[in-house]
Design an enzyme around this catalytic site. Structure first.
Site, PDB file in Angstrom:
ATOM      1  N   LYS A 141       2.699  -2.706   6.130  1.00  0.00           N
ATOM      2  CA  LYS A 141       2.959  -2.611   4.693  1.00  0.00           C
ATOM      3  C   LYS A 141       4.410  -2.205   4.415  1.00  0.00           C
ATOM      4  O   LYS A 141       5.024  -2.668   3.444  1.00  0.00           O
ATOM      5  CB  LYS A 141       1.986  -1.620   4.035  1.00  0.00           C
ATOM      6  CG  LYS A 141       0.525  -2.084   4.082  1.00  0.00           C
ATOM      7  CD  LYS A 141       0.345  -3.441   3.414  1.00  0.00           C
ATOM      8  CE  LYS A 141      -1.093  -3.868   3.367  1.00  0.00           C
ATOM      9  NZ  LYS A 141      -1.299  -5.173   2.671  1.00  0.00           N
TER      10      LYS A 141
ATOM     11  N   SER B  27       0.853  -1.181   0.000  1.00  0.00           N
ATOM     12  CA  SER B  27       0.000   0.000   0.000  1.00  0.00           C
ATOM     13  C   SER B  27       0.889   1.232   0.000  1.00  0.00           C
ATOM     14  O   SER B  27       2.024   1.192   0.508  1.00  0.00           O
ATOM     15  CB  SER B  27      -0.890   0.013   1.245  1.00  0.00           C
ATOM     16  OG  SER B  27      -1.491   1.280   1.431  1.00  0.00           O
TER      17      SER B  27
ATOM     18  N   TYR C   5      -1.191  -0.318  10.433  1.00  0.00           N
ATOM     19  CA  TYR C   5      -1.400  -0.780   9.061  1.00  0.00           C
ATOM     20  C   TYR C   5      -0.222  -0.363   8.181  1.00  0.00           C
ATOM     21  O   TYR C   5       0.329  -1.174   7.429  1.00  0.00           O
ATOM     22  CB  TYR C   5      -2.707  -0.195   8.514  1.00  0.00           C
ATOM     23  CG  TYR C   5      -2.985  -0.551   7.067  1.00  0.00           C
ATOM     24  CD1 TYR C   5      -3.497  -1.799   6.735  1.00  0.00           C
ATOM     25  CD2 TYR C   5      -2.743   0.363   6.049  1.00  0.00           C
ATOM     26  CE1 TYR C   5      -3.757  -2.127   5.404  1.00  0.00           C
ATOM     27  CE2 TYR C   5      -2.998   0.049   4.726  1.00  0.00           C
ATOM     28  CZ  TYR C   5      -3.511  -1.200   4.407  1.00  0.00           C
ATOM     29  OH  TYR C   5      -3.756  -1.527   3.102  1.00  0.00           O
TER      30      TYR C   5
END
Length: 312
Positions: free
Chosen positions: A210, A193, A206
């Site tokens: 990534k 991402s 998060y």
């Protein structure tokens, strides 16, 4: 691994399963995933592809892309209802696929997935790590240890465990190939991402997972290169998926996203899937250790775009 002689340019035309979700604007045709009606090449005929997170979103569109190009697809997910519905959809379209219920954060589930893939198709040529979760309450001051562990388990640990197990299979397949057989070594593609590089106060863990996934991609690429195995990643920006549908249905949030996206629209999952398929095909045979950003131009942008007029 697949024998190169099995690959051909025969076409297979038809709609791909999986919708684009809310908020996507004009892009590739939603019927075929391309801008033309030309038949698609079967670049993956005779190859087996495992796709995690295959029940919805980017994972489902990626699985559909590989299946449309002739691959035997192993669909892996924890959402059994959606996974089996995807499997039925694929089979109704004449695709070759099996579904395996799998929590990639659990080693036993990973081993079961590998066994199921080998039982169904006898080999593993491509792995796509598309499974991922995001916690809406990913706030630095309040995120619980349990939520932290779950994010790390699915987004990073799980991709590591599965990649390690699959890479061992890929390495063994090349080493045990019959003399005189030309083999295509394995390929692994991780779905990262842009949040690996762009900080958000509500997506801290998060983003950490990534960033770790991209670092793992580079390390794996170097470690597995002696065996001919290529490892790359894609880093999507704003994509219309079930995970983002709620946010993009809010007019203010959607406008804020578009203001930071030079191409002025939210991507379809098929646009990410096409890059994944490219990285797994022979056209990308000299690319490894790279992360391809698929974000409509957001990463280079240091300001917001002028509002687009829609009054003609």
């Amino acid at each position: 691994m697949a024998d190169r002689s099995e690959e051909n340019n025969a076409g297979l035309q038809g709609a791909e399963p999986g919708g684009s979700g809310a908020g996507a604007a004009a892009g590739p045709s939603e019927a075929t995933g391309t801008r033309t009606s030309a038949p698609r090449r079967k670049r993956f005929a005779g190859q087996t592809v495992i796709v995690t997170g295959a029940a919805s979103g980017i994972g489902r569109s990626t699985a559909a892309r590989f299946a449309s190009e002739g691959a035997d697809v192993v669909l892996a997910d924890t959402n059994d209802e959606a996974g089996n519905a995807t499997l039925q959809d694929f089979r109704e379209r004449g695709r070759s696929a099996v579904y395996v219920s799998c929590d990639i954060a659990e080693r036993l589930d990973v081993l079961n997935l590998i066994a199921a893939a080998r039982e169904a198709y006898d080999q593993i040529d491509v792995l796509v790590n598309a499974a991922g979760i995001s916690d809406e309450a990913d706030d630095f001051l309040s995120l619980s240890e349990k939520a932290f562990d779950r994010l790390m388990g699915i987004n990073l640990k799980g991709s590591f465990l599965l990649s390690q197990a699959v890479a061992r299979e890929m390495k063994g397949a090349v080493e045990n190939a019959l003399p005189g057989t030309t083999m295509t070594p394995g390929r692994i593609v991780n779905v990262s991402s842009i949040n690996a590089a762009l900080a958000r106060p509500d997506r801290i863990v998060y983003g950490m997972t990534k960033a770790g996934l991209e670092s793992m991609t580079r390390g794996m690429a170097v470690a597995l290169a002696p065996h001919g195995i290529r490892v790359n990643a894609v880093a999507p920006g704003s994509v219309a998926t079930p995970m983002t549908e709620k946010a993009y249905s809010d007019d203010a949030k959607r406008a804020a996203v578009l203001a930071r996206t030079p191409l002025g629209r939210i991507a379809s999952p098929r646009e990410v899937a096409s890059v994944v398929a490219f990285l797994a095909c022979d056209d990308a045979s000299y690319i490894t250790g790279e992360t391809i950003v698929v974000d409509g131009g957001r990463m280079p942008l240091h300001y917001t775009m002028a509002e687009r007029r829609t009054d003609g």
